[in-house]
Scaffold this active site. Sequence first.
Site, PDB file in Angstrom:
ATOM      1  N   GLU A 188      38.662  56.959  42.419  1.00 23.39           N
ATOM      2  CA  GLU A 188      40.033  56.846  42.925  1.00 23.39           C
ATOM      3  C   GLU A 188      40.166  57.651  44.217  1.00 23.39           C
ATOM      4  OE1 GLU A 188      42.358  57.867  39.422  1.00 23.39           O
ATOM      5  OE2 GLU A 188      41.377  56.291  38.270  1.00 23.39           O
ATOM      6  N   HIS A 191      46.225  60.649  40.221  1.00 24.23           N
ATOM      7  CA  HIS A 191      45.295  59.525  40.073  1.00 24.23           C
ATOM      8  C   HIS A 191      45.687  58.414  41.050  1.00 24.23           C
ATOM      9  CE1 HIS A 191      43.612  60.602  35.965  1.00 24.23           C
ATOM     10  NE2 HIS A 191      44.599  61.472  36.085  1.00 24.23           N
ATOM     11  N   HIS A 250      39.164  61.179  38.232  1.00 25.12           N
ATOM     12  CA  HIS A 250      38.418  59.920  38.148  1.00 25.12           C
ATOM     13  C   HIS A 250      37.784  59.659  39.513  1.00 25.12           C
ATOM     14  CE1 HIS A 250      40.980  58.590  34.510  1.00 25.12           C
ATOM     15  NE2 HIS A 250      39.840  59.123  34.112  1.00 25.12           N
ATOM     16  N   GLU A 272      50.082  58.071  39.638  1.00 31.29           N
ATOM     17  CA  GLU A 272      49.135  57.021  40.021  1.00 31.29           C
ATOM     18  C   GLU A 272      49.591  56.548  41.395  1.00 31.29           C
ATOM     19  OE1 GLU A 272      46.587  55.405  38.532  1.00 31.29           O
ATOM     20  OE2 GLU A 272      46.662  56.031  36.437  1.00 31.29           O
ATOM     21  N   ARG A 321      33.535  56.138  37.465  1.00 31.81           N
ATOM     22  CA  ARG A 321      34.804  56.784  37.109  1.00 31.81           C
ATOM     23  C   ARG A 321      34.600  58.132  36.410  1.00 31.81           C
ATOM     24  NH1 ARG A 321      40.013  55.231  34.450  1.00 31.81           N
ATOM     25  NH2 ARG A 321      40.142  56.107  32.379  1.00 31.81           N
TER      26      ARG A 321
END
Lengths: 308, 94
Positions: A71, A195, A68, A269, A126
């Site tokens: 990020e 991510h 993405h 994440e 994104r």
Amino acid sequence: ELSTRSINFAAYHTLDTIYSWMDSLVAQHPGLVTKEEVGRSYEGRPMYVLKFSTGSDRPAIWIDTGIHAREWVSQATGVWTANKIATDYGSDASLTSLLNSMDLYLLIVANPDGYVYTHTRDRMWRKTRSVNPGSACRGVDPNRNWDAGFGGPGASTNPCSDSYHGPAAHSEVEVKNVVDLITSHGNFKSFISVHAYSQLLMYPYGYSCSHVPDQPELDSVGRAAAQKLASLYGTSYRVGNICNIIYPASGGSIDWSYDAGIKYSFALELRDTGRYGFLLPASQIVPTASETWLALKHIMEHVRDHPY
Amino acid sequence: QRLFVGDQVIRINAESEEQIQLLQALETQEEWELEFWRRPVSTGLPVDVRVPRGSLEPVRSYLLAHDLPFSVLISNLQELLNEEKAEMERNQKL
């Protein structure tokens, strides 16, 4: 100027700078690191993976960062991690033993078109940048595009949505390139996607809320990895399967890798300070990467010690 | 280059399933052009939404009307982007 000694790891960099820096890393560690072109992106940019290897025909671990585009701390963490692996090999006994038995593939910019777009046109972009026929909106969410419950819950049919799954599984060349490499290699034992932001360590599935057969082991590994991560700065992660700790999300990379037989499939994440969202200040790149490394290392050590 | 002048990112901490559903209803509200950075899922996870400048008033009214507790995560997104860009330029010069 772009030597591994002079690059500032506490800064965000353009795609060109990252790619040039990869060359210098390879030059400084010729017996360990190679830069391989996995394929080209939709807009024709090369996709480079760094391969850390000390032998041939070895089982391998896959790590990708920044699928993405916005990020940014993910790609920056990838740069720091690559340098960490290269410099610690030979001095860190555990990492050395890992690399003496397994190969490690690191795709630092998994979505190069999107990444360039975040630098030049829209910092909040994104998706990929592919054209969607019949729509004015571009791009597909590359983490809804894998052949794993494709088109199911948590993915949008609308090309204007940030979670648009695309016209077909693996329609995005950026996804297809990785799928082809993993499939043709045939001996990956772990697949990790990085991510940001939410502070989560997840394992399959996202396309279904049912438990995978290896859930107890994956949960145990994930929790131990999160503990290691927290040991540095106290950053707290939630651990669980994607569906239960975030939401159902079909077409995700680690669901595909798990179903392809890669047991140790995880997604992270990274850090959320609760103040910046996708705009984590560059001063936090190194702390984020440093704590993440502890979790990655724990997972990789477990993979090394539990062959299957 | 796309600008986000005056856009805010709001963090909402839903306290009940009912409030989650109210936020999920917001997701389908296209008129306000909201961008969910973190979608409403459960009471355990905060919800982050980028609200364009022009939608700030109605969104705040909606949240207040439904007693949805929120705070401002980023008060002006463009300011943060400008700082980030300036930092990158400084770093490139170095």
